[in-house]
Design an enzyme around this catalytic site. Structure first.
Site, PDB file in Angstrom:
ATOM      1  N   HIS A   1      -6.975  -5.619   2.289  1.00 15.35           N
ATOM      2  CA  HIS A   1      -5.840  -5.053   3.007  1.00 15.35           C
ATOM      3  C   HIS A   1      -5.301  -6.138   3.936  1.00 15.35           C
ATOM      4  CE1 HIS A   1      -6.767  -0.657   2.369  1.00 15.35           C
ATOM      5  NE2 HIS A   1      -7.996  -1.118   2.221  1.00 15.35           N
TER       6      HIS A   1
ATOM      7  N   GLY B   1     -15.494   3.417   4.062  1.00 12.58           N
ATOM      8  CA  GLY B   1     -14.154   3.924   3.779  1.00 12.58           C
ATOM      9  C   GLY B   1     -13.526   3.416   2.496  1.00 12.58           C
ATOM     10  N   GLN B   2     -14.324   2.759   1.634  1.00 12.70           N
ATOM     11  CA  GLN B   2     -13.749   2.309   0.358  1.00 12.70           C
ATOM     12  C   GLN B   2     -13.447   3.517  -0.524  1.00 12.70           C
ATOM     13  OE1 GLN B   2     -16.181  -0.450  -1.925  1.00 12.70           O
ATOM     14  NE2 GLN B   2     -14.515  -0.882  -3.374  1.00 12.70           N
ATOM     15  N   SER B   3     -12.205   3.603  -1.010  1.00 16.65           N
ATOM     16  CA  SER B   3     -11.831   4.725  -1.868  1.00 16.65           C
ATOM     17  C   SER B   3     -11.441   4.279  -3.270  1.00 16.65           C
ATOM     18  CB  SER B   3     -10.682   5.522  -1.240  1.00 16.65           C
ATOM     19  OG  SER B   3      -9.538   4.715  -1.084  1.00 16.65           O
TER      20      SER B   3
ATOM     21  N   HIS C   1     -10.479  -5.300  -3.017  1.00 16.69           N
ATOM     22  CA  HIS C   1      -9.126  -5.523  -2.504  1.00 16.69           C
ATOM     23  C   HIS C   1      -9.180  -5.925  -1.040  1.00 16.69           C
ATOM     24  CE1 HIS C   1     -10.120  -1.223  -2.242  1.00 16.69           C
ATOM     25  NE2 HIS C   1      -9.451  -1.205  -1.097  1.00 16.69           N
TER      26      HIS C   1
ATOM     27  N   ASP D   1       0.841  -1.194   0.000  1.00 17.67           N
ATOM     28  CA  ASP D   1       0.000   0.000   0.000  1.00 17.67           C
ATOM     29  C   ASP D   1       0.880   1.250   0.000  1.00 17.67           C
ATOM     30  OD1 ASP D   1      -3.242   0.466   0.970  1.00 17.67           O
ATOM     31  OD2 ASP D   1      -1.867   2.174   1.080  1.00 17.67           O
TER      32      ASP D   1
ATOM     33  N   ASN E   1     -12.932  -2.800   2.927  1.00 17.32           N
ATOM     34  CA  ASN E   1     -13.914  -1.732   3.074  1.00 17.32           C
ATOM     35  C   ASN E   1     -14.868  -1.814   1.885  1.00 17.32           C
ATOM     36  OD1 ASN E   1     -12.567  -0.670   5.374  1.00 17.32           O
ATOM     37  ND2 ASN E   1     -11.080   0.333   4.040  1.00 17.32           N
TER      38      ASN E   1
HETATM   39  P1  5GP Z   1      -9.691   1.580   0.402  1.00 13.59           P
HETATM   40  O1  5GP Z   1      -9.649   2.992   0.917  1.00 13.59           O
HETATM   41  O2  5GP Z   1     -10.490   1.511  -0.896  1.00 13.59           O
HETATM   42  O3  5GP Z   1     -10.121   0.565   1.397  1.00 13.59           O
HETATM   43  O4  5GP Z   1      -8.203   1.189   0.073  1.00 13.59           O
HETATM   44  C1  5GP Z   1      -7.519   1.694  -1.025  1.00 13.59           C
HETATM   45  C2  5GP Z   1      -6.056   1.635  -0.683  1.00 13.59           C
HETATM   46  O5  5GP Z   1      -5.322   1.798  -1.876  1.00 13.59           O
HETATM   47  C3  5GP Z   1      -5.595   2.757   0.260  1.00 13.59           C
HETATM   48  O6  5GP Z   1      -5.030   2.169   1.434  1.00 13.59           O
HETATM   49  C4  5GP Z   1      -4.570   3.534  -0.548  1.00 13.59           C
HETATM   50  O7  5GP Z   1      -3.466   3.954   0.223  1.00 13.59           O
HETATM   51  C5  5GP Z   1      -4.162   2.535  -1.614  1.00 13.59           C
HETATM   52  N1  5GP Z   1      -3.776   3.138  -2.873  1.00 13.59           N
HETATM   53  C6  5GP Z   1      -4.467   4.068  -3.583  1.00 13.59           C
HETATM   54  N2  5GP Z   1      -3.822   4.373  -4.721  1.00 13.59           N
HETATM   55  C7  5GP Z   1      -2.693   3.606  -4.737  1.00 13.59           C
HETATM   56  C8  5GP Z   1      -1.614   3.476  -5.657  1.00 13.59           C
HETATM   57  O8  5GP Z   1      -1.559   4.108  -6.718  1.00 13.59           O
HETATM   58  N3  5GP Z   1      -0.631   2.581  -5.331  1.00 13.59           N
HETATM   59  C9  5GP Z   1      -0.667   1.851  -4.166  1.00 13.59           C
HETATM   60  N4  5GP Z   1       0.350   1.025  -3.938  1.00 13.59           N
HETATM   61  N5  5GP Z   1      -1.674   1.947  -3.276  1.00 13.59           N
HETATM   62  C10 5GP Z   1      -2.669   2.818  -3.558  1.00 13.59           C
END
Ligand code: 5GP
Ligand code: ZN
Length: 112
Positions: free
Chosen positions: A100, A91-93, A98, A30, A85
């Site tokens: 974690h 909190g899914q972005s 995926h 990450d 998430n």
């Molecule tokens: P979410 O917020 O959807 O649960 O998790 C998305 C994760 O993707 C976040 O922890 C964020 O730091 C990671 N992330 C977003 N863009 C990138 C990227 O371009 N490269 C990597 N390695 N991680 C990313």
């Protein structure tokens, strides 16, 4: 899927620090680690979120968990947390399914 950053990471269009790869999934560190060890495991097929898992596409989910355990054994991680998430409120972005994998520090419960 065009426009999806994780699909671009799988294709190599966006660089990433690879942990593991096979024909079904890709694992990488990450960008913004929330624990001493923090990597993501993603299916190579574009599944938008956990809410989009169904009987047709769910086999890859089990495969991802098997891969997580394999990586954990190889890295000597005896304790870790797997987080998905699902949806904005949770909190899914990034809208490509995926997992974690967080390890190397004490975890609290319930999660925030
Ligand atoms: P979410 O917020 O959807 O649960 O998790 C998305 C994760 O993707 C976040 O922890 C964020 O730091 C990671 N992330 C977003 N863009 C990138 C990227 O371009 N490269 C990597 N390695 N991680 C990313
Ligand atoms: Zn995608």
């Amino acid at each position: 899927m065009s426009g999806c950053i994780f699909c671009k990471i799988i294709s190599g269009e966006i660089p990433s620090k690879k942990v593991y790869e096979d024909d079904q999934c890709y694992a990488f560190y990450d960008l913004d680690p929330q624990a001493p060890t923090h990597f993501l495991v993603i299916p190579k097929t574009h599944i938008e979120s956990a809410l989009a898992i169904d009987e047709e596409n769910s086999a890859v989910v089990g495969h991802c968990y098997a891969v997580i355990a394999k990586i954990a054994r190889e890295k000597g991680l005896e304790s870790y947390r797997v987080v998905t998430n699902c949806g904005l409120q949770a909190g899914q972005s990034v809208f490509h399914l995926h997992f974690h994998v967080l390890a190397g520090r004490d975890m609290t419960w319930p999660p925030g």
